[in-house]
Design an enzyme around this catalytic site. Structure first.
Site, PDB file in Angstrom:
ATOM      1  N   TYR A   8      28.578  42.890  -7.077  1.00 54.81           N
ATOM      2  CA  TYR A   8      29.829  43.394  -6.483  1.00 54.81           C
ATOM      3  C   TYR A   8      29.812  44.928  -6.465  1.00 54.81           C
ATOM      4  CZ  TYR A   8      34.607  45.079  -6.296  1.00 54.81           C
ATOM      5  OH  TYR A   8      35.733  45.805  -5.972  1.00 54.81           O
ATOM      6  N   LYS A  50      29.678  47.979  -3.299  1.00 56.38           N
ATOM      7  CA  LYS A  50      30.535  49.169  -3.141  1.00 56.38           C
ATOM      8  C   LYS A  50      29.683  50.430  -3.024  1.00 56.38           C
ATOM      9  CE  LYS A  50      34.481  47.123  -3.154  1.00 56.38           C
ATOM     10  NZ  LYS A  50      35.281  47.093  -1.930  1.00 56.38           N
ATOM     11  N   SER A  74      35.386  51.505  -5.939  1.00 61.04           N
ATOM     12  CA  SER A  74      35.785  51.038  -7.273  1.00 61.04           C
ATOM     13  C   SER A  74      35.119  51.887  -8.343  1.00 61.04           C
ATOM     14  CB  SER A  74      35.327  49.587  -7.415  1.00 61.04           C
ATOM     15  OG  SER A  74      35.447  49.154  -8.745  1.00 61.04           O
ATOM     16  N   PHE A 118      40.161  47.559   3.280  1.00 61.55           N
ATOM     17  CA  PHE A 118      40.305  46.816   2.022  1.00 61.55           C
ATOM     18  C   PHE A 118      39.503  45.524   2.037  1.00 61.55           C
ATOM     19  CE2 PHE A 118      44.493  48.886   2.654  1.00 61.55           C
ATOM     20  CZ  PHE A 118      44.601  49.584   1.461  1.00 61.55           C
ATOM     21  N   PHE A 168      40.604  52.482 -10.182  1.00 55.78           N
ATOM     22  CA  PHE A 168      40.376  52.019 -11.549  1.00 55.78           C
ATOM     23  C   PHE A 168      40.976  50.602 -11.666  1.00 55.78           C
ATOM     24  CE2 PHE A 168      37.845  55.085 -13.824  1.00 55.78           C
ATOM     25  CZ  PHE A 168      37.560  55.897 -12.737  1.00 55.78           C
ATOM     26  N   ASN A 171      41.793  35.174   1.017  1.00 59.28           N
ATOM     27  CA  ASN A 171      42.372  35.342  -0.327  1.00 59.28           C
ATOM     28  C   ASN A 171      43.818  35.844  -0.258  1.00 59.28           C
ATOM     29  OD1 ASN A 171      42.095  35.125  -3.150  1.00 59.28           O
ATOM     30  ND2 ASN A 171      41.762  37.327  -3.341  1.00 59.28           N
TER      31      ASN A 171
HETATM   32  P1  NAD Z   1      42.503  40.918  -2.237  1.00 62.32           P
HETATM   33  O1  NAD Z   1      41.522  39.807  -2.314  1.00 62.32           O
HETATM   34  O2  NAD Z   1      43.899  40.648  -2.640  1.00 62.32           O
HETATM   35  O3  NAD Z   1      42.524  41.528  -0.756  1.00 62.32           O
HETATM   36  C1  NAD Z   1      41.396  41.529   0.080  1.00 62.32           C
HETATM   37  C2  NAD Z   1      41.833  40.909   1.401  1.00 62.32           C
HETATM   38  O4  NAD Z   1      40.728  40.921   2.294  1.00 62.32           O
HETATM   39  C3  NAD Z   1      42.288  39.455   1.265  1.00 62.32           C
HETATM   40  O5  NAD Z   1      43.557  39.314   1.868  1.00 62.32           O
HETATM   41  C4  NAD Z   1      41.223  38.651   2.014  1.00 62.32           C
HETATM   42  O6  NAD Z   1      41.772  37.518   2.631  1.00 62.32           O
HETATM   43  C5  NAD Z   1      40.702  39.680   2.990  1.00 62.32           C
HETATM   44  N1  NAD Z   1      39.322  39.516   3.434  1.00 62.32           N
HETATM   45  C6  NAD Z   1      38.217  39.266   2.677  1.00 62.32           C
HETATM   46  N2  NAD Z   1      37.124  39.230   3.449  1.00 62.32           N
HETATM   47  C7  NAD Z   1      37.542  39.475   4.726  1.00 62.32           C
HETATM   48  C8  NAD Z   1      36.863  39.566   5.963  1.00 62.32           C
HETATM   49  N3  NAD Z   1      35.548  39.401   6.050  1.00 62.32           N
HETATM   50  N4  NAD Z   1      37.597  39.823   7.070  1.00 62.32           N
HETATM   51  C9  NAD Z   1      38.945  39.978   6.997  1.00 62.32           C
HETATM   52  N5  NAD Z   1      39.633  39.892   5.848  1.00 62.32           N
HETATM   53  C10 NAD Z   1      38.924  39.646   4.721  1.00 62.32           C
HETATM   54  O7  NAD Z   1      41.889  42.123  -3.079  1.00 62.32           O
HETATM   55  P2  NAD Z   1      42.565  43.505  -3.486  1.00 62.32           P
HETATM   56  O8  NAD Z   1      42.717  43.500  -4.964  1.00 62.32           O
HETATM   57  O9  NAD Z   1      43.705  43.803  -2.629  1.00 62.32           O
HETATM   58  O10 NAD Z   1      41.350  44.488  -3.169  1.00 62.32           O
HETATM   59  C11 NAD Z   1      41.281  45.209  -1.947  1.00 62.32           C
HETATM   60  C12 NAD Z   1      40.012  46.038  -1.961  1.00 62.32           C
HETATM   61  O11 NAD Z   1      40.031  46.914  -3.080  1.00 62.32           O
HETATM   62  C13 NAD Z   1      38.730  45.218  -2.066  1.00 62.32           C
HETATM   63  O12 NAD Z   1      37.754  45.806  -1.239  1.00 62.32           O
HETATM   64  C14 NAD Z   1      38.346  45.369  -3.524  1.00 62.32           C
HETATM   65  O13 NAD Z   1      36.963  45.262  -3.721  1.00 62.32           O
HETATM   66  C15 NAD Z   1      38.835  46.781  -3.815  1.00 62.32           C
HETATM   67  N6  NAD Z   1      39.122  47.000  -5.241  1.00 62.32           N
HETATM   68  C16 NAD Z   1      39.988  46.168  -5.886  1.00 62.32           C
HETATM   69  C17 NAD Z   1      40.238  46.372  -7.236  1.00 62.32           C
HETATM   70  C18 NAD Z   1      41.146  45.443  -8.003  1.00 62.32           C
HETATM   71  O14 NAD Z   1      41.061  45.396  -9.228  1.00 62.32           O
HETATM   72  N7  NAD Z   1      42.056  44.712  -7.357  1.00 62.32           N
HETATM   73  C19 NAD Z   1      39.630  47.430  -7.901  1.00 62.32           C
HETATM   74  C20 NAD Z   1      38.758  48.263  -7.199  1.00 62.32           C
HETATM   75  C21 NAD Z   1      38.505  48.041  -5.862  1.00 62.32           C
HETATM   76  C1  WQD Z   2      40.338  44.345 -18.441  1.00 66.15           C
HETATM   77  C2  WQD Z   2      40.130  44.201 -19.944  1.00 66.15           C
HETATM   78  C3  WQD Z   2      38.562  42.480 -20.535  1.00 66.15           C
HETATM   79  C4  WQD Z   2      40.972  39.106 -19.129  1.00 66.15           C
HETATM   80  C5  WQD Z   2      37.547  44.273 -13.073  1.00 66.15           C
HETATM   81  C6  WQD Z   2      36.286  44.486 -12.285  1.00 66.15           C
HETATM   82  C7  WQD Z   2      36.272  45.872 -11.697  1.00 66.15           C
HETATM   83  C8  WQD Z   2      37.552  46.156 -10.912  1.00 66.15           C
HETATM   84  C9  WQD Z   2      38.782  45.808 -11.674  1.00 66.15           C
HETATM   85  C10 WQD Z   2      37.263  45.699  -8.595  1.00 66.15           C
HETATM   86  C11 WQD Z   2      38.669  43.993 -20.334  1.00 66.15           C
HETATM   87  C12 WQD Z   2      39.945  42.148 -21.048  1.00 66.15           C
HETATM   88  C13 WQD Z   2      40.524  40.368 -19.449  1.00 66.15           C
HETATM   89  C14 WQD Z   2      41.299  38.208 -20.182  1.00 66.15           C
HETATM   90  C15 WQD Z   2      40.726  39.910 -21.771  1.00 66.15           C
HETATM   91  N1  WQD Z   2      37.630  45.351  -9.734  1.00 66.15           N
HETATM   92  N2  WQD Z   2      40.405  40.771 -20.744  1.00 66.15           N
HETATM   93  N3  WQD Z   2      41.179  38.657 -21.477  1.00 66.15           N
HETATM   94  O1  WQD Z   2      36.863  43.901 -16.087  1.00 66.15           O
HETATM   95  O2  WQD Z   2      37.983  46.167 -16.322  1.00 66.15           O
HETATM   96  O3  WQD Z   2      37.595  45.236 -14.106  1.00 66.15           O
HETATM   97  O4  WQD Z   2      38.684  44.482 -12.227  1.00 66.15           O
HETATM   98  O5  WQD Z   2      36.637  46.692  -8.263  1.00 66.15           O
HETATM   99  O6  WQD Z   2      35.143  45.959 -10.895  1.00 66.15           O
HETATM  100  O7  WQD Z   2      35.180  44.344 -13.175  1.00 66.15           O
HETATM  101  O8  WQD Z   2      39.324  44.212 -15.511  1.00 66.15           O
HETATM  102  O9  WQD Z   2      41.389  42.966 -15.899  1.00 66.15           O
HETATM  103  O10 WQD Z   2      39.185  41.719 -15.914  1.00 66.15           O
HETATM  104  O11 WQD Z   2      39.712  43.253 -17.780  1.00 66.15           O
HETATM  105  O12 WQD Z   2      40.625  40.266 -22.956  1.00 66.15           O
HETATM  106  O13 WQD Z   2      41.703  37.051 -19.975  1.00 66.15           O
HETATM  107  O14 WQD Z   2      40.823  43.009 -20.387  1.00 66.15           O
HETATM  108  O15 WQD Z   2      37.585  42.106 -21.441  1.00 66.15           O
HETATM  109  O16 WQD Z   2      38.471  44.663 -21.548  1.00 66.15           O
HETATM  110  P1  WQD Z   2      37.841  44.869 -15.602  1.00 66.15           P
HETATM  111  P2  WQD Z   2      39.940  42.957 -16.210  1.00 66.15           P
END
Ligand code: NAD
Ligand code: WQD
Length: 332
Positions: free
Chosen positions: A148, A152, A124, A80, A177, A35
């Site tokens: 998902y 976590k 998360s 990550f 968050f 990704n």
């Molecule tokens: P992202 O997809 O941009 O980054 C994840 C990276 O991990 C990617 O580059 C992907 O290629 C790599 N990857 C996936 N599986 C792999 C594997 N098996 N081996 C090696 N590399 C692998 O996502 P992000 O937004 O940077 O999220 C990073 C972490 O934070 C994730 O664990 C995600 O669950 C967590 N997280 C993200 C959010 C969010 O909203 N972005 C919120 C809470 C938690």
């Molecule tokens: C935010 C708000 C939607 C898109 C997700 C994962 C969570 C965490 C972060 C990894 C909500 C609204 C969204 C759109 C909209 N990830 N929305 N139109 O759902 O809070 O969290 O990402 O851990 O686990 O569930 O984030 O950005 O999708 O939504 O109205 O096209 O925006 O309904 O209220 P969310 P989000």
């Protein structure tokens, strides 16, 4: 310190690589590029003036991870790597458990074998589930409501067991968050593949003309304007939270879970209006039905992070919107 970032070319990993690099740490990025792509490495180099080491591989390849821990004299790991789309996790739970849970177990085997026992895990806010009260503090019961989120939670519990079994482990589960925004330079940011699941990238794609309008998922929630409320945090604040967490772990054995949020919630309409205000553009939108599985509102208690890490988020919602737009205007 020499830090391994699994998933290091991803959205949060790349920003954390910048923050760690600028704090004097040596970073090695491991990623299977499922990704992300390697273009980000040059951009990190442009920002910090030094090219991080990169290893193309999967975190489930225990032998490879052992080898790179040795070769790069790794002292600590920030984990990550994983899959993160809630809807996809409902459709393909096995992939999510294999990647997120099995991936962590494999990483732990490699770390244990090489006696590296400092780990920061990307958890998360989704582990909390339906709010029993707000803000969520770290004592709020955990009850993830989708596969998902359960990956976590399982990983947090595995890490707790590991830390209990051996007092030399130092583990911090950082409960993010809603990370949004981009590095101030606009050189790195979030570029989701396909239709964005998340709000901020969707707004940016409407602003740049890739999509015609934002669909606001529900305007009848029990929130001040009826739209969903979340705790959006600037990705560079989040990245700096990891630097603080590494300092915290130094010399402090045990397991901890710490929220990384701002403590402030904003509604969908507030985010959209902030984007319009910060960037001088109009975002056409339509009210659509609620999205299945969405919660009405949640936001963090940021007190524990402040107390333990001496860290708190400092960038505003307008800065989150402005940096997102700058990143999109670089043509990514
Ligand atoms: P992202 O997809 O941009 O980054 C994840 C990276 O991990 C990617 O580059 C992907 O290629 C790599 N990857 C996936 N599986 C792999 C594997 N098996 N081996 C090696 N590399 C692998 O996502 P992000 O937004 O940077 O999220 C990073 C972490 O934070 C994730 O664990 C995600 O669950 C967590 N997280 C993200 C959010 C969010 O909203 N972005 C919120 C809470 C938690
Ligand atoms: C935010 C708000 C939607 C898109 C997700 C994962 C969570 C965490 C972060 C990894 C909500 C609204 C969204 C759109 C909209 N990830 N929305 N139109 O759902 O809070 O969290 O990402 O851990 O686990 O569930 O984030 O950005 O999708 O939504 O109205 O096209 O925006 O309904 O209220 P969310 P989000």
């Amino acid at each position: 310190m020499n830090i391994l970032l699994t998933g290091g070319t991803g959205y949060i990993g790349s920003h954390t690589a910048v923050a760690l690099g600028q704090s004097g740490h040596e970073v090695t990025l491991l990623d299977n590029l499922s990704n992300s792509d390697t273009a980000v490495i040059d951009r990190i180099a442009q920002i910090i003036g030094k090219r991080p080491s990169f290893v193309h591989g999967d975190v489930r390849d225990t032998a490879l991870v052992r080898e790179l821990i040795k070769v790069h004299s790794i002292d600590a790991v920030v984990h990550f790597a994983g899959l993160k789309a809630v809807g996809e996790s409902v459709a393909h739970p096995v992939d999510y458990y294999a990647n997120n849970v099995q991936g962590t177990v494999s990483l732990l085997q490699a770390m244990q074998a090489e006696s590296v026992k400092s780990l920061i895990f990307s958890s998360s806010a989704t582990v909390y589930g339906v709010p029993q009260y707000l803000p969520y503090d770290e004592d709020h019961p955990t009850r993830a409501i989708n596969p998902y989120g359960r990956t976590k939670l399982h990983v947090e519990e595995i890490l707790h067991d590991v830390a209990q079994s051996d007092a030399s482990w130092r583990v911090a589960c950082l409960r993010y968050f809603n990370p949004v925004g981009a590095h101030e330079s606009g050189l790195i940011g979030e570029s989701p593949r396909g239709i964005p699941n998340n709000l901020m990238p969707f707004i940016a794609q409407v602003a740049i003309g890739m999509r015609s309008e934002l669909q606001v998922f529900g305007d009848d929630y029990p929130t001040p304007d009826g739209t969903g409320v979340r705790d959006y945090i600037h990705v560079m604040d989040l990245a700096e939270g990891h630097v603080a967490a590494l300092d915290y772990l130094n010399g402090r054995p045990g397991w901890s879970a710490i929220n990384l949020g701002t403590g402030q919630g904003y509604s969908v309409l507030e985010v959209m209006q902030a984007f319009e205000r910060a960037n001088g553009c109009a975002i056409p939108y339509a009210i659509a039905p609620r999205r299945s599985g969405d919660l009405a509102a949640y936001y963090a208690s940021a007190e524990q992070a402040h107390k333990l890490l001496g860290w708190s988020a400092k960038r505003s919602l307008d800065e989150m919107c402005a940096s997102t737009w700058r990143y999109y205007q670089t043509g990514v």
